[in-house]
Design an enzyme around this catalytic site. Structure first.
Site, PDB file in Angstrom:
ATOM      1  N   LYS A 166      95.760  17.495  65.596  1.00 51.54           N
ATOM      2  CA  LYS A 166      95.160  18.366  64.512  1.00 51.54           C
ATOM      3  C   LYS A 166      93.735  18.421  64.406  1.00 51.54           C
ATOM      4  CE  LYS A 166      96.392  18.896  59.424  1.00 51.54           C
ATOM      5  NZ  LYS A 166      97.070  18.142  58.313  1.00 51.54           N
TER       6      LYS A 166
ATOM      7  N   SER B 286      99.742  21.544  56.182  1.00 48.69           N
ATOM      8  CA  SER B 286      98.591  21.756  56.931  1.00 48.69           C
ATOM      9  C   SER B 286      98.521  21.661  58.381  1.00 48.69           C
ATOM     10  CB  SER B 286      97.274  21.069  56.282  1.00 48.69           C
ATOM     11  OG  SER B 286      97.732  19.711  56.266  1.00 48.69           O
ATOM     12  N   SER B 287      99.484  21.021  59.211  1.00 48.91           N
ATOM     13  CA  SER B 287      99.592  20.800  60.222  1.00 48.91           C
ATOM     14  C   SER B 287     100.155  21.791  60.913  1.00 48.91           C
ATOM     15  CB  SER B 287     100.167  19.579  60.642  1.00 48.91           C
ATOM     16  OG  SER B 287      99.791  18.525  59.933  1.00 48.91           O
TER      17      SER B 287
ATOM     18  N   ILE C  26      99.974  14.758  53.346  1.00 47.35           N
ATOM     19  CA  ILE C  26      99.684  14.209  52.056  1.00 47.35           C
ATOM     20  C   ILE C  26     100.672  14.696  50.994  1.00 47.35           C
ATOM     21  CG2 ILE C  26      97.859  15.930  51.379  1.00 47.35           C
ATOM     22  CD1 ILE C  26      96.211  13.694  50.074  1.00 47.35           C
ATOM     23  N   GLY C  27     101.432  15.927  51.317  1.00 50.41           N
ATOM     24  CA  GLY C  27     102.184  16.516  50.140  1.00 50.41           C
ATOM     25  C   GLY C  27     103.484  17.199  51.180  1.00 50.41           C
ATOM     26  N   GLY C  28     103.550  16.943  52.489  1.00 53.65           N
ATOM     27  CA  GLY C  28     104.545  17.562  53.159  1.00 53.65           C
ATOM     28  C   GLY C  28     103.825  18.420  54.397  1.00 53.65           C
ATOM     29  N   SER C  29     102.599  17.780  54.720  1.00 57.36           N
ATOM     30  CA  SER C  29     101.908  18.701  55.748  1.00 57.36           C
ATOM     31  C   SER C  29     102.268  18.640  57.275  1.00 57.36           C
ATOM     32  CB  SER C  29     100.249  18.172  55.584  1.00 57.36           C
ATOM     33  OG  SER C  29      99.666  19.019  54.395  1.00 57.36           O
TER      34      SER C  29
END
Length: 522
Positions: free
Chosen positions: A151, A226-227, A247-250
């Site tokens: 990433k 985000s990934s 951090i929250g599901g990324s």
């Protein structure tokens, strides 16, 4: 008397002059500000242009290198190499049946092809060409000869980690991050950086520098974030192992959207983790990372090697499960996925126990949103004093202990639950932050969690979606219905969760789900 009149007239003249001068000064100030703004915007545009040019140049140079290699190695069977799982590939590399060069150039060619369709790469790591030659002459490491995508926010020496933010361009990393150093020590070859959303705080995948990444299964859908660049590249076949962050599901959301597996290890806040086609690949990556070199480079990582015995255990499990968390109702396809996997697990001899997450209506806004934005949201800061922040941290710790106690009361080893999906239409991720309740909860709890693809959206799922109303029947649930509409054929996934530091058990559960689904398809 005349002097007084003259004095007053002079004062009046001076005030007029002062007003004129003040007006002129304001006009000049405004002009200067406008010029400055134009200058800043122009510099930003130039930065973006240079970043795009660097990406284009790296892609072109890689393409030329691939063509040269194909001309001199016409017998390379790239099609076969690309069909191999990571386990099969590493075995053949270590036995000398495949060369790192053939594997490297096969994946480089495929990555370039996938990127043209999906816009998932931010640049080729051209240093990898030289590293590949070094690796080829030194057969060492669990990931010997394996090309790995990373990433964009993962630090790699002499390359930007901009996080999709223009101001961070042209500030290349001075050294490789710990995870890159360990990958290299294990024989892996980081070869490409992948796209992400601006500042990472979104589960779409677009920014002003590199643009919008699209889903490998449907170009009209987001790959998640985000990934998202990792999800798209691996889902499109351009990489068989990648490093994302969560951090929250990324990691888990793009894995769900793109039909691959992803794992968030136990860690504090944002944590790097592997993404791959199958669970065994995630395990091999974790085995490679949890090594003495990692523990030496970063003493904050608990020096606990991967426990293969737990991963390979066949002991029946007590599995908590839920179809919805009472906060966000999943799409029909995701509910079906949970029900089908539950039935397979029961047939395999596991015990399934209904489970409900505790106090989500309070936890999501009070413990999660405030925790993430407490140091960045100016408005929120005005409402959240230092004393409130301390209390918030204490409340989080209390909630973790309450949840662990609830797991023990239910006597469950692991948890089966939905994950966001199927892949959203564009422009909905930013409107539906509430939908991350299924993934973000386990960042707050610091529980390891992973995603496994188990099915695809059917025509029946789409028909049932037409009657979707959700829990609260509010605007957000209308948005959710619109977001997932048109998903026939897209991947459907489930989420597997375990208690802190039970990463191997979580992965074992994921593997169990993966194998049962494979057997049911046969």
């Amino acid at each position: 008397m005349e002097r007084v009149k003259l004095f007053l007239q002079g004062m009046e003249l001076d005030s007029r002059t002062a007003a004129l001068w003040t007006g002129a000064a304001c006009a000049v100030g405004t002009f200067v500000m406008l010029v400055r703004k134009v200058s800043i915007r122009q510099k930003a545009k130039e930065k973006i242009e240079r970043a795009r040019n660097r990406r284009t140049e790296s892609l072109q140079r890689a393409e030329q290198a691939v063509l040269r290699y194909k001309e001199t190695h016409p017998m390379t069977n790239s099609a076969l190499i690309l069909t191999l799982s990571l386990s099969e590939l590493t075995k053949q590399l270590q036995e000398g049946l495949l060369s790192p060069e053939d594997v490297y150039y096969s994946y480089m060619e495929k990555t370039l092809d996938v990127n043209k369709k999906l816009n998932c790469c931010t640049g080729i790591l051209l240093e990898s060409f030289d590293q590949m030659k070094t690796v080829a002459s030194n057969k060492k490491g669990l990931l010997y000869g394996v090309p790995v995508s990373i990433k964009e926010n993962v630090a790699y020496k002499n390359h930007d980690s901009s996080c999709g933010v223009v101001v961070y361009l042209e500030q290349p990393a001075q050294t490789d991050s710990v995870i890159v150093q360990v990958l290299k020590r294990q024989g892996a070859i980081p070869f490409v950086k992948t796209n992400l959303p601006q500042a990472l705080l979104n589960y779409d995948c677009a920014n002003h520098i590199y643009g919008q990444t699209v889903n490998p299964h449907n170009l009209q859908k987001t790959p998640g974030g985000s990934s998202g660049g990792e999800g798209a590249l691996i889902g499109g076949g351009g990489s068989l192992l990648g490093i994302g962050s969560d951090i929250g599901g990324s990691i888990r959301i793009p894995a769900s959207f793109c039909g691959i597996s992803g794992f968030k290890p136990t860690a504090v806040l944002s944590t790097p983790g592997p993404m791959a086609k199958d669970v065994d690949s995630l395990v091999l990556c974790m085995q490679a990372l949890l090594c003495d070199h990692m523990f030496s480079l970063d003493p904050t990582v608990p020096p606990i090697p991967f426990n293969t015995q737990i991963y390979q255990s066949s002991k029946p499990l007590r599995i908590g499960y839920l179809e919805n968390d009472g906060y966000t109702y999943p799409s029909p396809s995701m509910v079906r996925g949970i029900r089908e996997v539950k039935a397979l697990l029961e047939q395999a001899g596991h015990t399934l126990v209904p489970y409900t997450p505790l106090k989500l209506n309070h936890v999501l806004p009070e413990l999660i949103v405030k925790a993430i934005l407490a140091d960045g949201g100016t408005t929120l800061l005005k409402k959240l004093s230092v004393a409130d922040l301390w209390k918030q941290h204490a409340d989080v710790e209390d909630y973790i202990q309450e949840t662990i106690a609830e797991w023990r009361r239910c006597n469950i080893d692991v948890l089966l639950c939905p994950v966001i999906g199927p892949a959203f239409n564009f422009l909905y991720c930013g409107k539906l932050t509430s939908a991350v309740s299924y993934t973000m909860l386990y960042n707050l709890l610091n529980f390891p969690a992973g995603v496994v693809p188990v099915s695809t959206v059917t025509a029946e799922d789409e028909e049932e979606l037409k009657h979707f109303k959700g829990i609260y029947q509010d605007q957000w649930e209308k948005f959710f219905k619109q977001a997932v509409t048109g998903g026939e054929g897209l991947p459907v996934a489930v989420q597997c969760v375990a208690l802190p530091w039970q990463d191997e058990l979580c992965l074992r559960f994921m593997k169990e789900v993966e194998e049962l689904v494979k057997q049911s398809r046969k």
